[in-house]
Enzyme design. Structure first.
Site, PDB file in Angstrom:
ATOM      1  NE  ARG A  35      20.455  72.344  72.253  1.00 28.97           N
ATOM      2  CZ  ARG A  35      21.295  73.366  72.215  1.00 28.97           C
ATOM      3  NH1 ARG A  35      22.519  73.203  71.813  1.00 28.97           N
ATOM      4  NH2 ARG A  35      20.879  74.562  72.575  1.00 28.97           N
ATOM      5  CD  GLN A  66      13.043  72.113  67.452  1.00 30.60           C
ATOM      6  OE1 GLN A  66      11.899  72.397  67.130  1.00 30.60           O
ATOM      7  NE2 GLN A  66      14.033  72.062  66.611  1.00 30.60           N
ATOM      8  CG  ASP A  68      17.030  73.379  73.391  1.00 30.31           C
ATOM      9  OD1 ASP A  68      17.802  73.595  74.341  1.00 30.31           O
ATOM     10  OD2 ASP A  68      17.395  73.353  72.212  1.00 30.31           O
ATOM     11  CB  SER A 102      17.536  76.708  72.515  1.00 33.34           C
ATOM     12  OG  SER A 102      18.354  75.819  71.810  1.00 33.34           O
ATOM     13  CE1 TYR A 144      25.246  71.869  71.029  1.00 34.19           C
ATOM     14  CE2 TYR A 144      24.675  69.559  70.779  1.00 34.19           C
ATOM     15  CZ  TYR A 144      24.458  70.789  71.358  1.00 34.19           C
ATOM     16  OH  TYR A 144      23.452  70.937  72.260  1.00 34.19           O
TER      17      TYR A 144
HETATM   18  P1  NAD Z   1      27.131  75.954  71.182  1.00 32.98           P
HETATM   19  O1  NAD Z   1      26.711  76.870  72.291  1.00 32.98           O
HETATM   20  O2  NAD Z   1      27.713  74.633  71.521  1.00 32.98           O
HETATM   21  O3  NAD Z   1      28.229  76.740  70.288  1.00 32.98           O
HETATM   22  C1  NAD Z   1      27.985  78.027  69.760  1.00 32.98           C
HETATM   23  C2  NAD Z   1      28.576  78.126  68.366  1.00 32.98           C
HETATM   24  O4  NAD Z   1      30.013  78.129  68.434  1.00 32.98           O
HETATM   25  C3  NAD Z   1      28.212  76.961  67.440  1.00 32.98           C
HETATM   26  O5  NAD Z   1      27.530  77.461  66.304  1.00 32.98           O
HETATM   27  C4  NAD Z   1      29.560  76.350  67.067  1.00 32.98           C
HETATM   28  O6  NAD Z   1      29.596  75.863  65.736  1.00 32.98           O
HETATM   29  C5  NAD Z   1      30.501  77.535  67.264  1.00 32.98           C
HETATM   30  N1  NAD Z   1      31.925  77.161  67.411  1.00 32.98           N
HETATM   31  C6  NAD Z   1      32.480  76.154  68.119  1.00 32.98           C
HETATM   32  N2  NAD Z   1      33.828  76.139  67.988  1.00 32.98           N
HETATM   33  C7  NAD Z   1      34.155  77.196  67.185  1.00 32.98           C
HETATM   34  C8  NAD Z   1      35.374  77.708  66.687  1.00 32.98           C
HETATM   35  N3  NAD Z   1      36.530  77.136  66.963  1.00 32.98           N
HETATM   36  N4  NAD Z   1      35.321  78.799  65.895  1.00 32.98           N
HETATM   37  C9  NAD Z   1      34.129  79.371  65.559  1.00 32.98           C
HETATM   38  N5  NAD Z   1      32.925  78.934  66.018  1.00 32.98           N
HETATM   39  C10 NAD Z   1      32.945  77.853  66.815  1.00 32.98           C
HETATM   40  O7  NAD Z   1      25.983  75.726  70.132  1.00 32.98           O
HETATM   41  P2  NAD Z   1      24.411  75.986  70.231  1.00 32.98           P
HETATM   42  O8  NAD Z   1      24.161  77.413  69.978  1.00 32.98           O
HETATM   43  O9  NAD Z   1      23.860  75.400  71.479  1.00 32.98           O
HETATM   44  O10 NAD Z   1      23.881  75.124  69.007  1.00 32.98           O
HETATM   45  C11 NAD Z   1      24.678  74.772  67.920  1.00 32.98           C
HETATM   46  C12 NAD Z   1      23.911  73.951  66.904  1.00 32.98           C
HETATM   47  O11 NAD Z   1      22.909  73.116  67.442  1.00 32.98           O
HETATM   48  C13 NAD Z   1      23.230  74.787  65.866  1.00 32.98           C
HETATM   49  O12 NAD Z   1      23.425  74.136  64.647  1.00 32.98           O
HETATM   50  C14 NAD Z   1      21.792  74.742  66.245  1.00 32.98           C
HETATM   51  O13 NAD Z   1      20.947  74.959  65.132  1.00 32.98           O
HETATM   52  C15 NAD Z   1      21.695  73.342  66.761  1.00 32.98           C
HETATM   53  N6  NAD Z   1      20.559  73.221  67.688  1.00 32.98           N
HETATM   54  C16 NAD Z   1      19.634  72.234  67.468  1.00 32.98           C
HETATM   55  C17 NAD Z   1      18.553  72.109  68.325  1.00 32.98           C
HETATM   56  C18 NAD Z   1      17.497  71.066  68.139  1.00 32.98           C
HETATM   57  O14 NAD Z   1      17.505  70.373  67.149  1.00 32.98           O
HETATM   58  N7  NAD Z   1      16.586  70.913  69.081  1.00 32.98           N
HETATM   59  C19 NAD Z   1      18.422  72.953  69.410  1.00 32.98           C
HETATM   60  C20 NAD Z   1      19.392  73.943  69.612  1.00 32.98           C
HETATM   61  C21 NAD Z   1      20.467  74.040  68.755  1.00 32.98           C
END
Ligand code: NAD
Length: 381
Positions: free
Chosen positions: A122, A127, A130, A133, A229
């Site tokens: 990621r 992107q 991805d 996402s 994450y």
């Molecule tokens: P994910 O599916 O792994 O998790 C979903 C959400 O659950 C996350 O926001 C995480 O912080 C939250 N979480 C985990 N444990 C928890 C707990 N105990 N209590 C409450 N919340 C909890 O995450 P995702 O949606 O795939 O992505 C998360 C991060 O990655 C975000 O910051 C997103 O902006 C980033 N991201 C970056 C890129 C990139 O740079 N290409 C792409 C996608 C996502």
């Protein structure tokens, strides 16, 4: 160079890896595209549409498997199909290499080259590839629509001659990609939204969507893992979140929960008492169900009625929006293919960090160290 598009066989799967509209740039490179009959039907793409776009319909599935040099897929084909792949073929899709690595053994042994869309790093450059996402965006939207459909209340506030209806109260747990889309969708439908995430950085994004961010004092524990994450939390830190969730559940009509920690079972955040404290008619959608679920009562794939509270634990919501889920996935796949197809020929450079990150196996050997370790464990046991 022959690229094959398979009909997905997983139960309930409706998506397809490439749509007719995806073929132009591939055909322009001189690549021949063959399609299994019916591959795109559930996603609104008929065989005739693929033919019109320049593809050929394969005589049969085994013919396609034996001939294709590159096979973009949504899910990994089964072991029987894998055993019929052309040696040296490239398979790209949601291959679940960390969940079920031994389910890929037959393909690795052909040998085929396997790229997993889940493992695409990621980073900014990747992107556009991805797919996690893309699918999380679709799931976050659809979860709110499913909840609104089940809820015996309206979402928006209505002021009518017959009185005022208050807005629905939606609580989103986990404000990552799916959670943020759920917040945006619930807001568009007029709900009042609260959200909780362990990552403090999520707060600003939540507020920018017009929702209230609920903070928990974790007593100085860092909740940030690598790459944006969340980290896996201690039971004590998880308990602080659980308390907040129980309190918030009591006044919420809908909970959409999406919390995940990469490579780990989903954190159990919603206690039985939180469900018992919800009003009858309330709805909980557990989007973490494929990783076991965030609620301790969740049964992945099963819809339950718990004293009037509906608990949905869908395993594949993107498949319920097959046209746009396929469209987004196909664009992710096309962008990935651009890294391995040069002027219509395969050119795999594993020095490229995106390819190295996504590669499960190449030339009969696992490339991904975590997959190699898991496969060793399977062989040893
Ligand atoms: P994910 O599916 O792994 O998790 C979903 C959400 O659950 C996350 O926001 C995480 O912080 C939250 N979480 C985990 N444990 C928890 C707990 N105990 N209590 C409450 N919340 C909890 O995450 P995702 O949606 O795939 O992505 C998360 C991060 O990655 C975000 O910051 C997103 O902006 C980033 N991201 C970056 C890129 C990139 O740079 N290409 C792409 C996608 C996502």
């Amino acid at each position: 160079m022959l690229l094959g598009i398979l009909k997905e066989t997983a139960p309930g799967e409706t998506r397809v890896a490439l749509l007719p509209e995806s073929l132009k740039s591939l055909l322009a490179q001189g690549i021949t595209v063959i399609v299994e009959s019916g591959a795109g039907l559930a996603a609104g793409a008929s065989d005739a549409a693929y033919v019109e776009a320049g593809a050929t319909i394969a005589a049969s599935r085994p013919t396609l498997l034996a001939a294709a040099d590159v096979l973009p897929v949504v899910n990994a084909p089964g072991p029987f199909d894998q055993a019929h792949l052309k040696p040296g073929a490239v398979l790209i899709g949601f291959l679940k290499p960390l969940d079920a690595p031994n389910a890929l053994s037959a393909a690795i042994a052909r040998p085929a080259t396997l790229f997993s869309m889940e493992l695409v790093p990621r980073i900014s450059r990747a992107q556009s590839m991805d797919a996690l996402s893309s699918m999380a965006t679709v799931a976050g939207y659809k979860a709110v629509i499913a909840a609104a459909d089940r809820l015996p209340r309206l979402f928006p506030m209505l002021m009518t001659a017959a009185g005022t209806i208050p807005p629905a109260r939606v609580f989103v747990i986990g404000a990552g990609v799916a959670g943020l889309q759920a917040i945006a969708t619930a807001r568009r439908l007029g709900a009042v939204v609260e959200a909780y995430d362990v990552r403090a950085a999520a707060g600003e994004q939540v507020r920018s969507l017009g929702a209230k961010f609920l903070d928990v004092d974790l007593g100085g524990i860092s909740a940030e893992g690598g790459g944006g994450y969340a980290a896996e939390l201690s039971e004590e830190a998880l308990d602080r979140g659980r308390d907040l969730i129980t309190r918030t559940a009591a006044h919420s009509d809908v909970i959409i929960t999406t919390a995940q920690v990469p490579g780990r079972p989903a954190p159990r955040l919603i206690r039985k008492e939180a469900i018992e404290g919800m009003r009858p008619g309330s709805v909980l959608v557990d989007l973490a169900a494929p990783a076991g679920g965030n609620c301790e009562l969740t049964q992945p794939g099963v819809e339950q009625n718990l004293n009037g509270v509906t608990l949905l634990a869908p395993l594949n919501l993107p498949a319920e929006v097959p046209v746009h889920a396929s469209q987004l996935y196909a664009r992710n796949i096309l962008n990935f293919l651009a890294l391995i197809l040069k002027k219509g020929e395969l050119s795999i450079d594993l020095a490229d960090e995106v390819l190295a990150g996504a590669c499960v196996a190449h030339n009969g050997t696992p490339v991904n160290s975590r997959v190699a370790k898991l496969l060793d464990q399977v062989t040893a046991s």
